[in-house]
Write a protein that holds these residues in place. Sequence first.
Motif, PDB file in Angstrom:
ATOM      1  N   ALA A 291       4.946  18.522  -4.798  1.00 36.28           N
ATOM      2  CA  ALA A 291       4.575  17.111  -4.707  1.00 36.28           C
ATOM      3  C   ALA A 291       3.944  16.630  -6.005  1.00 36.28           C
ATOM      4  CB  ALA A 291       3.611  16.901  -3.544  1.00 36.28           C
ATOM      5  N   ARG A 292       3.057  17.454  -6.589  1.00 36.91           N
ATOM      6  CA  ARG A 292       2.430  17.087  -7.857  1.00 36.91           C
ATOM      7  C   ARG A 292       3.462  17.008  -8.980  1.00 36.91           C
ATOM      8  NH1 ARG A 292      -1.850  20.499  -6.084  1.00 36.91           N
ATOM      9  NH2 ARG A 292      -1.069  22.243  -7.328  1.00 36.91           N
ATOM     10  N   GLU A 293       4.439  17.916  -8.940  1.00 37.07           N
ATOM     11  CA  GLU A 293       5.493  17.914  -9.964  1.00 37.07           C
ATOM     12  C   GLU A 293       6.353  16.657  -9.861  1.00 37.07           C
ATOM     13  OE1 GLU A 293       7.751  19.328 -13.212  1.00 37.07           O
ATOM     14  OE2 GLU A 293       5.730  19.749 -12.454  1.00 37.07           O
ATOM     15  N   VAL A 294       6.660  16.246  -8.626  1.00 39.72           N
ATOM     16  CA  VAL A 294       7.433  15.014  -8.416  1.00 39.72           C
ATOM     17  C   VAL A 294       6.650  13.818  -8.956  1.00 39.72           C
ATOM     18  CG1 VAL A 294       8.274  13.399  -6.668  1.00 39.72           C
ATOM     19  CG2 VAL A 294       8.770  15.834  -6.455  1.00 39.72           C
ATOM     20  N   ALA A 295       5.350  13.749  -8.636  1.00 44.45           N
ATOM     21  CA  ALA A 295       4.514  12.632  -9.116  1.00 44.45           C
ATOM     22  C   ALA A 295       4.460  12.612 -10.640  1.00 44.45           C
ATOM     23  CB  ALA A 295       3.115  12.748  -8.528  1.00 44.45           C
ATOM     24  N   ARG A 296       4.353  13.795 -11.251  1.00 43.13           N
ATOM     25  CA  ARG A 296       4.287  13.890 -12.716  1.00 43.13           C
ATOM     26  C   ARG A 296       5.585  13.442 -13.360  1.00 43.13           C
ATOM     27  NH1 ARG A 296       5.304  17.323 -16.853  1.00 43.13           N
ATOM     28  NH2 ARG A 296       6.421  18.806 -15.519  1.00 43.13           N
ATOM     29  N   ARG A 297       6.725  13.886 -12.794  1.00 45.04           N
ATOM     30  CA  ARG A 297       8.027  13.527 -13.362  1.00 45.04           C
ATOM     31  C   ARG A 297       8.294  12.022 -13.242  1.00 45.04           C
ATOM     32  NH1 ARG A 297      11.907  17.807 -14.057  1.00 45.04           N
ATOM     33  NH2 ARG A 297      10.674  19.698 -14.520  1.00 45.04           N
TER      34      ARG A 297
ATOM     35  N   ILE B 176       0.825  -1.213   0.000  1.00 47.16           N
ATOM     36  CA  ILE B 176       0.000   0.000   0.000  1.00 47.16           C
ATOM     37  C   ILE B 176       0.859   1.262   0.000  1.00 47.16           C
ATOM     38  CG2 ILE B 176      -1.699   1.343   1.330  1.00 47.16           C
ATOM     39  CD1 ILE B 176      -2.712  -1.388   2.408  1.00 47.16           C
ATOM     40  N   ILE B 177       1.962   1.262   0.752  1.00 45.02           N
ATOM     41  CA  ILE B 177       2.667   2.514   1.033  1.00 45.02           C
ATOM     42  C   ILE B 177       3.809   2.827   0.088  1.00 45.02           C
ATOM     43  CG2 ILE B 177       4.473   1.654   2.604  1.00 45.02           C
ATOM     44  CD1 ILE B 177       2.299   4.866   2.908  1.00 45.02           C
ATOM     45  N   VAL B 178       4.341   1.853  -0.651  1.00 45.95           N
ATOM     46  CA  VAL B 178       5.532   2.105  -1.480  1.00 45.95           C
ATOM     47  C   VAL B 178       5.373   3.310  -2.421  1.00 45.95           C
ATOM     48  CG1 VAL B 178       6.864   1.164  -3.431  1.00 45.95           C
ATOM     49  CG2 VAL B 178       6.687  -0.118  -1.313  1.00 45.95           C
ATOM     50  N   PRO B 179       4.241   3.484  -3.149  1.00 42.17           N
ATOM     51  CA  PRO B 179       4.140   4.675  -4.018  1.00 42.17           C
ATOM     52  C   PRO B 179       4.301   5.989  -3.253  1.00 42.17           C
ATOM     53  CG  PRO B 179       2.431   3.094  -4.561  1.00 42.17           C
ATOM     54  CD  PRO B 179       3.076   2.602  -3.302  1.00 42.17           C
ATOM     55  N   PHE B 180       3.704   6.095  -2.073  1.00 48.86           N
ATOM     56  CA  PHE B 180       3.851   7.308  -1.269  1.00 48.86           C
ATOM     57  C   PHE B 180       5.275   7.433  -0.742  1.00 48.86           C
ATOM     58  CE2 PHE B 180      -0.628   6.026  -0.891  1.00 48.86           C
ATOM     59  CZ  PHE B 180      -1.242   7.172  -1.371  1.00 48.86           C
ATOM     60  N   ASP B 181       5.881   6.282  -0.438  1.00 42.80           N
ATOM     61  CA  ASP B 181       7.263   6.267   0.047  1.00 42.80           C
ATOM     62  C   ASP B 181       8.210   6.781  -1.032  1.00 42.80           C
ATOM     63  OD1 ASP B 181       8.596   5.818   2.370  1.00 42.80           O
ATOM     64  OD2 ASP B 181       9.060   3.716   1.968  1.00 42.80           O
ATOM     65  N   VAL B 182       8.008   6.339  -2.261  1.00 44.84           N
ATOM     66  CA  VAL B 182       8.851   6.771  -3.389  1.00 44.84           C
ATOM     67  C   VAL B 182       8.779   8.291  -3.545  1.00 44.84           C
ATOM     68  CG1 VAL B 182       9.095   6.707  -5.907  1.00 44.84           C
ATOM     69  CG2 VAL B 182       8.748   4.587  -4.641  1.00 44.84           C
ATOM     70  N   LEU B 183       7.569   8.833  -3.558  1.00 46.58           N
ATOM     71  CA  LEU B 183       7.387  10.275  -3.751  1.00 46.58           C
ATOM     72  C   LEU B 183       7.938  11.068  -2.576  1.00 46.58           C
ATOM     73  CD1 LEU B 183       3.766  10.337  -5.241  1.00 46.58           C
ATOM     74  CD2 LEU B 183       5.944  10.359  -6.455  1.00 46.58           C
TER      75      LEU B 183
ATOM     76  N   GLY C 212       6.730   5.680 -15.973  1.00 47.42           N
ATOM     77  CA  GLY C 212       5.393   5.107 -16.079  1.00 47.42           C
ATOM     78  C   GLY C 212       4.830   4.736 -14.712  1.00 47.42           C
ATOM     79  N   VAL C 213       3.756   3.961 -14.724  1.00 47.48           N
ATOM     80  CA  VAL C 213       3.097   3.569 -13.470  1.00 47.48           C
ATOM     81  C   VAL C 213       4.046   2.749 -12.587  1.00 47.48           C
ATOM     82  CG1 VAL C 213       1.190   2.239 -12.468  1.00 47.48           C
ATOM     83  CG2 VAL C 213       0.806   3.614 -14.525  1.00 47.48           C
ATOM     84  N   LEU C 214       4.887   1.919 -13.215  1.00 49.69           N
ATOM     85  CA  LEU C 214       5.811   1.088 -12.441  1.00 49.69           C
ATOM     86  C   LEU C 214       6.821   1.933 -11.663  1.00 49.69           C
ATOM     87  CD1 LEU C 214       6.527  -1.885 -14.883  1.00 49.69           C
ATOM     88  CD2 LEU C 214       5.028  -1.842 -12.880  1.00 49.69           C
ATOM     89  N   GLY C 215       7.004   3.197 -12.079  1.00 50.45           N
ATOM     90  CA  GLY C 215       7.915   4.075 -11.358  1.00 50.45           C
ATOM     91  C   GLY C 215       7.496   4.299  -9.921  1.00 50.45           C
ATOM     92  N   TYR C 216       6.194   4.237  -9.670  1.00 54.35           N
ATOM     93  CA  TYR C 216       5.694   4.417  -8.302  1.00 54.35           C
ATOM     94  C   TYR C 216       5.989   3.201  -7.422  1.00 54.35           C
ATOM     95  CZ  TYR C 216       3.136   8.280 -10.426  1.00 54.35           C
ATOM     96  OH  TYR C 216       2.814   9.425 -11.094  1.00 54.35           O
ATOM     97  N   TYR C 217       6.331   2.085  -8.073  1.00 60.07           N
ATOM     98  CA  TYR C 217       6.686   0.876  -7.326  1.00 60.07           C
ATOM     99  C   TYR C 217       8.164   0.526  -7.497  1.00 60.07           C
ATOM    100  CZ  TYR C 217       2.154  -0.355  -5.471  1.00 60.07           C
ATOM    101  OH  TYR C 217       0.994  -0.354  -4.734  1.00 60.07           O
ATOM    102  N   ARG C 218       8.962   1.544  -7.904  1.00 60.31           N
ATOM    103  CA  ARG C 218      10.395   1.326  -8.025  1.00 60.31           C
ATOM    104  C   ARG C 218      10.973   1.014  -6.639  1.00 60.31           C
ATOM    105  NH1 ARG C 218      14.133   2.129 -11.829  1.00 60.31           N
ATOM    106  NH2 ARG C 218      12.597   3.028 -13.225  1.00 60.31           N
ATOM    107  N   GLY C 219      11.734  -0.047  -6.552  1.00 59.50           N
ATOM    108  CA  GLY C 219      12.291  -0.450  -5.264  1.00 59.50           C
ATOM    109  C   GLY C 219      11.340  -1.261  -4.411  1.00 59.50           C
ATOM    110  N   TYR C 220      10.217  -1.712  -4.997  1.00 62.06           N
ATOM    111  CA  TYR C 220       9.225  -2.469  -4.223  1.00 62.06           C
ATOM    112  C   TYR C 220       9.817  -3.763  -3.663  1.00 62.06           C
ATOM    113  CZ  TYR C 220       5.091  -5.376  -3.315  1.00 62.06           C
ATOM    114  OH  TYR C 220       4.161  -6.205  -2.745  1.00 62.06           O
ATOM    115  N   LEU C 221      10.531  -4.517  -4.524  1.00 63.73           N
ATOM    116  CA  LEU C 221      11.135  -5.773  -4.066  1.00 63.73           C
ATOM    117  C   LEU C 221      12.201  -5.503  -3.011  1.00 63.73           C
ATOM    118  CD1 LEU C 221      11.427  -7.814  -7.389  1.00 63.73           C
ATOM    119  CD2 LEU C 221       9.716  -8.030  -5.579  1.00 63.73           C
TER     120      LEU C 221
END
Length: 345
Positions: free
Chosen positions: A196-202, A150-157, A208-217
């Motif tokens: 924060a919105r600019e970071v999410a956009r970049r 649940i938290i990894v996308p928020f953690d990445v940003l 892509g969408v997988l960028g929000y789960y970068r480092g998930y493993l």
Amino acid sequence: MLLGIWNRKVERKTEEKMASTMVENPPPHLITTIEWSMMDKGKFFPLYTLSSFTVRCALYPLTLVKTQIQLQRKKEAYSGVADAISKIYRHEGVSGLYRGFWLSSFQIISGVFYISTYEGVRHELGKYDVSPKVKSFIGGGCASLVGQTIIVPFDVLSQHLMVLGLVKGRAGGSKNPKINPLGLNLDARLSKSQLAREVARRVYQQHGVLGYYRGYLASLAAYVPNSALWWALYTAYQDELLKICPTWVSHLLIQCVAGTLGGFTTTILTNPLDIVRARLQVEGVGTMRKVFKDLWAEEGLWGLYAKGLSARLLQSACFSSSIILGYETIKRLAVADQYRAHVRW
């Protein structure tokens, strides 16, 4: 002689009466672990959410400092925890110590799922012949798996926002792809929400969408063992401390000490994985293996193992004791009336 026989009869009858009374009214059994089924969930969840937010708010500066120290090259920015806090406060004020906090605060949502999973798994395992330590180990691992998903996308940003503190005030820092991989223009006067919105956009533009789960493993590799070990060690330390501490010592104090000891142990064991996780989520450099190799080449054993360890130990000690203090206090407040007399503060 007759008087002696009479006295012995009276003593025997008194002993028999006391024994009978104890059987009819046994002394209350001390509950060392308040189980999921013993609590009023309507009281537990609101109190737990409030406690979790308070603790995260109070300790967030330590999380930010730990992340920045882990991501810096050698000691290019800070020589330690105290140096990092003083420099951030001097250059950016209190707001610098809370950079990325509102995104990170979404961890409260994952925290509710985390603790529900932990307690739920322990409850289900309680139906079988499983030891308390094993229940805690499996429950902690499952809880972290759910929480990290649940938290990894928020953690990445939030970590992208945290690391911008390493960029600010350094000549050419905004062009350094290692600490500003998104190429953000910090000269632009952006509000916190706009940034924060600019970071999410970049992140979306570049990965892509997988960028929000970068480092998930890497997050799972770092946090699932950490969580499983922490809960198992917390249970083990608590049991041992209960054996050696006098009965007048506060049970809540024993639990706080057990939580702190568990935090110290797991932090020392899993620190290299946390460094790799942080770098993967911010820099997005290949694989865990590549990050390990780069850290070894850049800084040797110190960079691979001890980088940011003091900051993480300090954070862990404060976080573990605070979380347990809030968690176990709330469990006592939310426990059903029929168990209240059996719980020791």
